[in-house]
Design a protein around this motif. Structure first.
Motif, short mmCIF file in Angstrom:
data_model
loop_
_atom_site.label_atom_id
_atom_site.label_comp_id
_atom_site.label_asym_id
_atom_site.label_seq_id
_atom_site.Cartn_x
_atom_site.Cartn_y
_atom_site.Cartn_z
N LEU A 58 11.46 -8.62 -2.47
CA LEU A 58 10.33 -8.81 -3.69
C LEU A 58 9.04 -8.48 -2.65
CD1 LEU A 58 9.17 -9.67 -6.41
CD2 LEU A 58 9.14 -11.87 -5.65
N VAL A 59 8.66 -9.05 -1.91
CA VAL A 59 7.58 -8.73 -0.96
C VAL A 59 7.42 -7.29 -0.71
CG1 VAL A 59 6.32 -9.45 1.32
CG2 VAL A 59 7.20 -11.27 0.02
N ASN A 60 8.49 -6.93 0.03
CA ASN A 60 8.26 -5.40 0.40
C ASN A 60 8.10 -4.45 -0.78
OD1 ASN A 60 8.72 -2.96 1.84
ND2 ASN A 60 10.82 -3.21 1.69
N THR A 61 8.79 -4.53 -2.00
CA THR A 61 8.67 -3.78 -3.11
C THR A 61 7.22 -3.80 -3.89
OG1 THR A 61 9.98 -5.11 -4.32
CG2 THR A 61 11.15 -3.23 -3.43
N ILE A 62 6.64 -4.99 -3.80
CA ILE A 62 5.26 -4.95 -4.14
C ILE A 62 4.11 -3.99 -3.53
CG2 ILE A 62 3.06 -6.55 -4.24
CD1 ILE A 62 5.26 -8.78 -5.06
N GLY A 63 4.33 -3.89 -2.04
CA GLY A 63 3.68 -2.78 -1.26
C GLY A 63 4.11 -1.55 -1.76
N ARG A 64 5.31 -1.30 -1.78
CA ARG A 64 6.16 0.03 -1.97
C ARG A 64 5.45 0.53 -3.34
NH1 ARG A 64 12.26 1.01 -3.27
NH2 ARG A 64 12.17 3.46 -3.88
N GLY A 65 5.28 -0.62 -4.62
CA GLY A 65 4.71 -0.18 -5.71
C GLY A 65 3.41 0.46 -5.49
N THR A 66 2.69 -0.18 -4.87
CA THR A 66 1.26 0.27 -4.59
C THR A 66 1.30 1.53 -4.04
OG1 THR A 66 1.12 -0.76 -2.38
CG2 THR A 66 0.32 -2.18 -4.38
N TRP A 67 1.97 1.99 -2.97
CA TRP A 67 1.93 3.28 -2.21
C TRP A 67 2.54 4.22 -3.30
CZ3 TRP A 67 -0.21 6.40 0.64
CH2 TRP A 67 0.53 7.60 1.07
N LEU A 68 3.66 4.00 -4.00
CA LEU A 68 4.22 5.13 -4.89
C LEU A 68 3.14 5.44 -6.00
CD1 LEU A 68 7.92 3.62 -5.41
CD2 LEU A 68 7.07 5.67 -4.09
N THR A 69 2.57 4.41 -6.19
CA THR A 69 1.43 4.77 -7.55
C THR A 69 0.31 5.43 -7.09
OG1 THR A 69 2.06 2.47 -8.64
CG2 THR A 69 0.08 3.57 -9.36
N ALA A 70 0.02 5.11 -5.79
CA ALA A 70 -1.38 5.76 -5.57
C ALA A 70 -1.35 6.92 -4.29
CB ALA A 70 -2.28 4.65 -4.63
N SER A 71 -0.06 7.27 -3.63
CA SER A 71 0.13 8.05 -2.47
C SER A 71 -0.38 9.49 -2.98
CB SER A 71 1.55 8.09 -2.24
OG SER A 71 2.30 8.40 -3.38
N ALA A 72 0.06 10.14 -4.11
CA ALA A 72 -0.60 11.32 -4.40
C ALA A 72 -1.86 11.40 -4.65
CB ALA A 72 0.17 11.68 -5.70
N LEU A 73 -2.64 10.62 -5.10
CA LEU A 73 -4.11 10.80 -5.22
C LEU A 73 -4.71 10.43 -3.75
CD1 LEU A 73 -4.73 8.67 -8.46
CD2 LEU A 73 -4.96 11.26 -8.10
N TYR B 150 -8.33 3.09 -1.49
CA TYR B 150 -7.06 3.57 -1.08
C TYR B 150 -6.59 2.84 0.14
CZ TYR B 150 -7.39 7.07 -4.64
OH TYR B 150 -7.37 7.92 -5.74
N VAL B 151 -7.64 2.87 1.26
CA VAL B 151 -7.16 1.97 2.65
C VAL B 151 -6.84 0.66 2.24
CG1 VAL B 151 -8.36 1.18 4.83
CG2 VAL B 151 -8.92 3.48 3.97
N ALA B 152 -7.49 0.03 1.35
CA ALA B 152 -6.95 -1.31 1.16
C ALA B 152 -5.70 -1.43 0.57
CB ALA B 152 -7.92 -2.09 0.10
N LEU B 153 -5.38 -0.55 -0.25
CA LEU B 153 -3.86 -0.42 -0.76
C LEU B 153 -3.03 -0.34 0.28
CD1 LEU B 153 -4.44 1.52 -3.91
CD2 LEU B 153 -4.08 -0.90 -3.74
N ILE B 154 -3.40 0.66 1.47
CA ILE B 154 -2.50 1.00 2.50
C ILE B 154 -2.43 -0.04 3.33
CG2 ILE B 154 -2.52 2.18 4.65
CD1 ILE B 154 -3.68 4.58 3.09
N VAL B 155 -3.41 -0.98 3.38
CA VAL B 155 -3.33 -2.22 4.31
C VAL B 155 -2.54 -3.25 3.74
CG1 VAL B 155 -4.60 -4.18 5.18
CG2 VAL B 155 -5.72 -1.84 5.71
N LEU B 156 -2.66 -3.33 2.42
CA LEU B 156 -1.59 -4.40 1.82
C LEU B 156 -0.20 -4.01 1.76
CD1 LEU B 156 -1.25 -6.71 -0.45
CD2 LEU B 156 -1.39 -4.82 -2.35
#
Length: 406
Positions: free
Chosen positions: A18-33, A165-171
């Protein structure tokens, strides 16, 4: 229905996921942008990079799973999460395509190690009769985590600034670290000694298992129906409103969270899992027919056809996922769960690489005939799984009857 299983190894694995995929969800959503707007890569460069990393992940799957068998899956899983954290943090320093490719390749290897070791960890920490059940819980939890991460990523995307974007990467980095820390609560699964004779990567020599892996991987192209083909079909070939794309996605996510555990019942043995795969192929074929029928009809007809197709599709998706877990666990020898789970993951990688070309060419490019051809393909793939599983099971019986070498 309980989202988390009873206290014990399964709950620890679920919390870590659960913890890991919350972070994964942020990256999958924001990575292309992030890669295009902040780093400055072109869309073509991002696509090429993702293709290269997918190939690396495919090749690394079985070898990294072998390491999980030899050195213990919990240690390899934690090492993979820590390596993923380091690679994610390194994205902040990426300024060119070459740097993105280096980080992406390293991340692909870490992801491959994580997939193989996770399967071996489940096999070693959870009783055999509960493995598929646990895997179903983890998939439900994964959908919750990715959905939460996608919502969080929306904040950073709305700002469309590097700081966001950096904040999402840190998360994302922090979630990898926390997920690894949670696994410290899990008892270590002892490593399996390397065989003294014969090949080490036996999964890659197991022809029946590889045949199943290819079938299952091609079947997994159905994920591309919802994520790739359907949005393009709705937008370009139907009179349905574009918001229906999100509605279909929501139907899928909610159904997986609510019913994946229930759909896994009866797939703990090879025969039951084979039947589930056959049902999955048939149901996904029906979904393709419903999607095809939605083209060129009035909106009041198209909307229920599309929603019905999404609902039918996710039923097939639930059965397909459960069948794959039951078969991959059931066919793997006790001392080689890691490499077999890694090899099983190769099929999913193959499907994810083939899906964009196949589903867009057939469904979007050919229209109704293409949708029907896809449906026939999934029907055939599902029907082939039970005989291949019987073939694979018979080879296990033959091996068991062989005398043990002195």
């Amino acid at each position: 229905m309980r989202l988390l299983p009873e206290p014990g190894p399964a709950r620890t694995l679920a919390l870590s996921s659960l913890v890991n995929t919350i972070g994964r969800g942020t990256w999958l959503t924001a990575s292309a942008l992030f890669l295009t707007h902040s780093v400055g890569l072109t869309v073509a460069q991002v696509g090429l990079g993702l293709t290269v990393t997918a190939l690396v992940g495919l090749v690394a799957s079985a070898p990294t799973g072998y390491l999980a068998d030899r050195y213990g899956p919990r240690g390899i899983q934690m090492a993979a999460l820590l390596a993923s954290a380091a690679c994610t943090a390194a994205l902040v320093a990426v300024r060119s395509f070459a740097e993105f490719l280096v980080v992406g390749v390293l991340m692909a290897v870490a992801d491959a190690a994580s997939r193989g070791s996770r399967g071996a960890l489940i096999a070693g920490a959870v009783p055999a009769e509960q493995r598929v059940h646990t895997r179903a819980y983890l998939r439900a939890v994964t959908n919750v985590g990715i959905s939460v991460g996608a919502v969080v990523a929306g904040v950073g995307i709305a700002a469309d600034a590097r700081a966001g974007y950096v904040a999402l990467i840190v998360l994302d980095t922090v979630t990898y670290l926390v997920a690894a820390a949670v696994l410290l609560r899990l008892p270590a699964v002892p490593p399996v000694p390397a065989p003294t004779q014969g090949p080490r990567l036996i999964a890659l020599r197991d022809r029946p298992f590889l045949a199943f892996t290819v079938l299952d991987g091609l079947m997994s192209m159905h994920f591309g129906l919802l994520n790739i083909a359907l949005p393009l079909w709705i937008a370009g070939h139907t009179t349905a409103p574009h918001w229906l794309i999100s509605a279909c996605m929501l139907v899928n996510t909610v159904m997986v969270v609510l019913f994946q555990v229930r759909a896994s019942r009866g797939t703990e043995d090879l025969a039951g899992a084979g039947r589930a795969a056959r049902r999955a192929g048939a149901v996904i074929a029906v979904a393709c027919a419903l999607f095809a029928a939605s083209g060129g009809v009035p909106t009041v007809v198209a909307v229920p056809l599309l929603l019905g197709g999404a609902l039918v599709h996710v039923v097939g998706e639930l059965w397909h996922a459960a069948a794959g877990w039951g078969i991959s666990f059931g066919l793997a020898p006790a001392g080689a769960q890691g490499q077999y789970q890694g090899a099983y993951g190769m099929g999913m990688q193959l499907g994810s690489m083939a899906a964009p070309v196949v589903v867009t060419t057939l469904a979007v490019g050919w229209g109704v005939p293409g949708w029907l051809l896809l449906g026939g393909l999934f029907l055939l793939l599902g029907a082939l799984v039970p005989p291949v599983v019987r073939w694979a099971a018979s080879t296990r019986v033959d091996r068991a009857a062989e005398p043990v070498a002195a």
